[in-house]
Design an enzyme around this catalytic site. Sequence first.
Site, PDB file in Angstrom:
ATOM      1  N   HIS A 227       0.881  -1.186   0.000  1.00 43.68           N
ATOM      2  CA  HIS A 227       0.000   0.000   0.000  1.00 43.68           C
ATOM      3  C   HIS A 227       0.908   1.222   0.000  1.00 43.68           C
ATOM      4  CE1 HIS A 227      -3.502   2.358   0.567  1.00 43.68           C
ATOM      5  NE2 HIS A 227      -3.836   2.059   1.803  1.00 43.68           N
TER       6      HIS A 227
ATOM      7  N   HIS B 169      -2.258  -2.119  -9.932  1.00 46.48           N
ATOM      8  CA  HIS B 169      -3.220  -1.522  -9.003  1.00 46.48           C
ATOM      9  C   HIS B 169      -4.494  -2.342  -9.024  1.00 46.48           C
ATOM     10  CE1 HIS B 169      -5.743   1.492  -7.064  1.00 46.48           C
ATOM     11  NE2 HIS B 169      -4.612   2.013  -6.631  1.00 46.48           N
TER      12      HIS B 169
ATOM     13  N   ASP C 236       2.920   5.444  -6.768  1.00 48.84           N
ATOM     14  CA  ASP C 236       4.170   5.314  -6.023  1.00 48.84           C
ATOM     15  C   ASP C 236       5.405   5.199  -6.898  1.00 48.84           C
ATOM     16  OD1 ASP C 236       3.243   5.378  -3.376  1.00 48.84           O
ATOM     17  OD2 ASP C 236       2.341   3.426  -3.675  1.00 48.84           O
TER      18      ASP C 236
HETATM   19  N1  ACO Z   1       4.906  -6.822 -10.655  1.00 50.47           N
HETATM   20  C1  ACO Z   1       4.773  -8.009 -11.271  1.00 50.47           C
HETATM   21  N2  ACO Z   1       3.617  -8.676 -11.386  1.00 50.47           N
HETATM   22  C2  ACO Z   1       2.537  -8.108 -10.845  1.00 50.47           C
HETATM   23  C3  ACO Z   1       2.581  -6.858 -10.200  1.00 50.47           C
HETATM   24  C4  ACO Z   1       3.826  -6.210 -10.109  1.00 50.47           C
HETATM   25  N3  ACO Z   1       3.950  -5.032  -9.518  1.00 50.47           N
HETATM   26  N4  ACO Z   1       1.354  -6.539  -9.767  1.00 50.47           N
HETATM   27  C5  ACO Z   1       0.556  -7.538 -10.127  1.00 50.47           C
HETATM   28  N5  ACO Z   1       1.259  -8.484 -10.789  1.00 50.47           N
HETATM   29  C6  ACO Z   1       0.737  -9.717 -11.393  1.00 50.47           C
HETATM   30  C7  ACO Z   1       0.377 -10.742 -10.327  1.00 50.47           C
HETATM   31  O1  ACO Z   1       1.476 -11.589 -10.031  1.00 50.47           O
HETATM   32  C8  ACO Z   1      -0.745 -11.468 -11.006  1.00 50.47           C
HETATM   33  O2  ACO Z   1      -0.193 -12.326 -11.977  1.00 50.47           O
HETATM   34  P1  ACO Z   1      -0.848 -13.788 -12.254  1.00 50.47           P
HETATM   35  O3  ACO Z   1      -2.218 -13.495 -12.797  1.00 50.47           O
HETATM   36  O4  ACO Z   1       0.075 -14.437 -13.197  1.00 50.47           O
HETATM   37  O5  ACO Z   1      -0.906 -14.471 -10.896  1.00 50.47           O
HETATM   38  C9  ACO Z   1      -1.476 -10.386 -11.767  1.00 50.47           C
HETATM   39  O6  ACO Z   1      -0.487  -9.380 -12.038  1.00 50.47           O
HETATM   40  C10 ACO Z   1      -2.643  -9.765 -11.012  1.00 50.47           C
HETATM   41  O7  ACO Z   1      -2.133  -9.226  -9.807  1.00 50.47           O
HETATM   42  P2  ACO Z   1      -2.834  -9.334  -8.390  1.00 50.47           P
HETATM   43  O8  ACO Z   1      -1.771  -9.516  -7.340  1.00 50.47           O
HETATM   44  O9  ACO Z   1      -3.939 -10.337  -8.444  1.00 50.47           O
HETATM   45  O10 ACO Z   1      -3.463  -7.896  -8.307  1.00 50.47           O
HETATM   46  P3  ACO Z   1      -4.039  -7.202  -7.005  1.00 50.47           P
HETATM   47  O11 ACO Z   1      -5.119  -6.312  -7.444  1.00 50.47           O
HETATM   48  O12 ACO Z   1      -4.340  -8.209  -5.947  1.00 50.47           O
HETATM   49  O13 ACO Z   1      -2.781  -6.354  -6.468  1.00 50.47           O
HETATM   50  C11 ACO Z   1      -1.258  -4.628  -6.074  1.00 50.47           C
HETATM   51  C12 ACO Z   1      -2.622  -5.013  -6.640  1.00 50.47           C
HETATM   52  C13 ACO Z   1      -1.153  -5.105  -4.610  1.00 50.47           C
HETATM   53  C14 ACO Z   1      -1.103  -3.106  -6.063  1.00 50.47           C
HETATM   54  C15 ACO Z   1      -0.153  -5.302  -6.928  1.00 50.47           C
HETATM   55  O14 ACO Z   1      -0.248  -4.857  -8.267  1.00 50.47           O
HETATM   56  C16 ACO Z   1       1.250  -5.040  -6.379  1.00 50.47           C
HETATM   57  O15 ACO Z   1       1.686  -5.774  -5.473  1.00 50.47           O
HETATM   58  N6  ACO Z   1       1.960  -4.002  -6.919  1.00 50.47           N
HETATM   59  C17 ACO Z   1       3.280  -3.677  -6.403  1.00 50.47           C
HETATM   60  C18 ACO Z   1       3.154  -2.918  -5.110  1.00 50.47           C
HETATM   61  C19 ACO Z   1       2.680  -1.506  -5.332  1.00 50.47           C
HETATM   62  O16 ACO Z   1       3.181  -0.780  -6.178  1.00 50.47           O
HETATM   63  N7  ACO Z   1       1.727  -1.087  -4.488  1.00 50.47           N
HETATM   64  C20 ACO Z   1       1.175   0.268  -4.521  1.00 50.47           C
HETATM   65  C21 ACO Z   1      -0.229   0.263  -4.993  1.00 50.47           C
HETATM   66  S1  ACO Z   1      -0.868   1.887  -5.068  1.00 50.47           S
HETATM   67  C22 ACO Z   1      -1.219   2.263  -3.449  1.00 50.47           C
HETATM   68  O17 ACO Z   1      -1.530   1.453  -2.617  1.00 50.47           O
HETATM   69  C23 ACO Z   1      -1.116   3.622  -3.057  1.00 50.47           C
END
Ligand code: ACO
Length: 423
Positions: free
Chosen positions: A262, A302, A358
């Site tokens: 987050h 996201h 971010d």
């Molecule tokens: N890098 C690589 N792969 C990713 C990323 C990433 N940053 N984000 C998602 N994916 C992939 C997942 O592994 C998943 O792949 P799969 O279908 O092969 O299993 C797919 O994309 C879908 O991702 P989920 O994890 O299901 O998406 P979710 O909506 O649960 O997660 C989140 C969203 C937590 C923001 C995620 O994208 C992440 O961890 N990003 C990196 C951390 C980040 O930047 N957080 C800030 C968010 S903005 C905020 O809170 C202010």
Amino acid sequence: MPDTFTITDNRTGKSVEVPIVDGGISSKGLRELDPAMYVYDPAYMQTAACRSAITFIDGDEGILRYRGYPIEQLAEKSNYLEVAYLLIHGELPSKVQLDKWTFDITHHTFIHESVRKRFLEGFHYDAHPMGMLVSALAALSTFYPDAKDIFNEDSQKKQVLRLIAKIPTLAAACHRFSVGQPFVYPDNTLSFPANFLQMMWKIGDNYEPHPNLVRALDILFILHADHEQNCGSTAMRTIGSSQSDPYSSAAGAAAALYGPLHGGANEAVVRMLTEIETIENVPAFLDAVKGGKGEKLMGFGHRVYKNYDPRAKIIKKTAYDVFEVTGMNPLLDIALKLEEAALSDDYFIKRKLYPNVDFYSGLIYQAMGFPMEMFTVLFAIPRMSGWLAQWLELINDPEQKISRPRQLYVGASERDYVPIEGR
Ligand code: ACO
């Protein structure tokens, strides 16, 4: 005649027709059909927990609006305190209202001497400032017992002013303590962001924040002020739903924000860019991410945005105004290369992974001189107005009750206790 959604229980052949209201259906329909049937939705992917009139996001189109106003217009033309007023009150202020709001916020910036001397200074010397901030917010509830009167409008107003006004002072105090420097009192002749900057860095009388940096911080505050039902706001509402005071609820929201998935992501982005070290290492890093060995491209992806996060666009632009003053952040080249490579890579395209808020914010904070441990704290300062807008909406909503999801029990069925000697 509203559109409806039909739910059929194939076991009994019974159906209910549920009206679609505001784009959703009430769970009452399912309850009517079978009160013991629950929807399994572990991360609330498909669950709307409230009706809200604060923030609108269209994740596919990359749209963000506060109270109907596009984020791009607010970032260009407004300032954080006006935006905070808008979030809290629902409408833009008149000149008189804004002057009074600004005066009131400005004159609540001081924190109780005991909060600082007995409480903040009681932390271990290397305490993380975000950990300190979470605890300090919770501690404030004990300094303002009138906050328990949550349905009293005067009390609500007072706590809203106090929390928005005091969080920069607390944040700067946490930083100064963590680097062994003396506390700097607020200077209420300055604007909200300039006051924060001087509390961070003033030594003697010789600190004057550069106007580009003050404006950049104000824009970052606007962009981070609210984001509808994210993890932190959901924590605010969940805790608030038990009628806890707003300080305790805000401490819970800040604790949620602390996590690397987050608000902690901006810190993780800069660590990631530092580890990548050179643009030549970008392809190997992306291969590791795609290899699924636990590495993520931090600052990408996201839950809601399946397009470029509109805040990331504005931040990227703002970064150049900051670098004009501070000099270029050498990590920018790596970030730009990463973005370019990821946006043309099938893995990221297929999953609709774009830069989020971010991805670039940490680079600006770093160029401005903030230590990495302060990045999430910088997010929490403006998010306070969003948390409070969510809290006010919650406690004034007659449909809201204490948050209490159900579960699908998958544990052992009944069995008899066996005393230790017999096991
Ligand atoms: N890098 C690589 N792969 C990713 C990323 C990433 N940053 N984000 C998602 N994916 C992939 C997942 O592994 C998943 O792949 P799969 O279908 O092969 O299993 C797919 O994309 C879908 O991702 P989920 O994890 O299901 O998406 P979710 O909506 O649960 O997660 C989140 C969203 C937590 C923001 C995620 O994208 C992440 O961890 N990003 C990196 C951390 C980040 O930047 N957080 C800030 C968010 S903005 C905020 O809170 C202010």
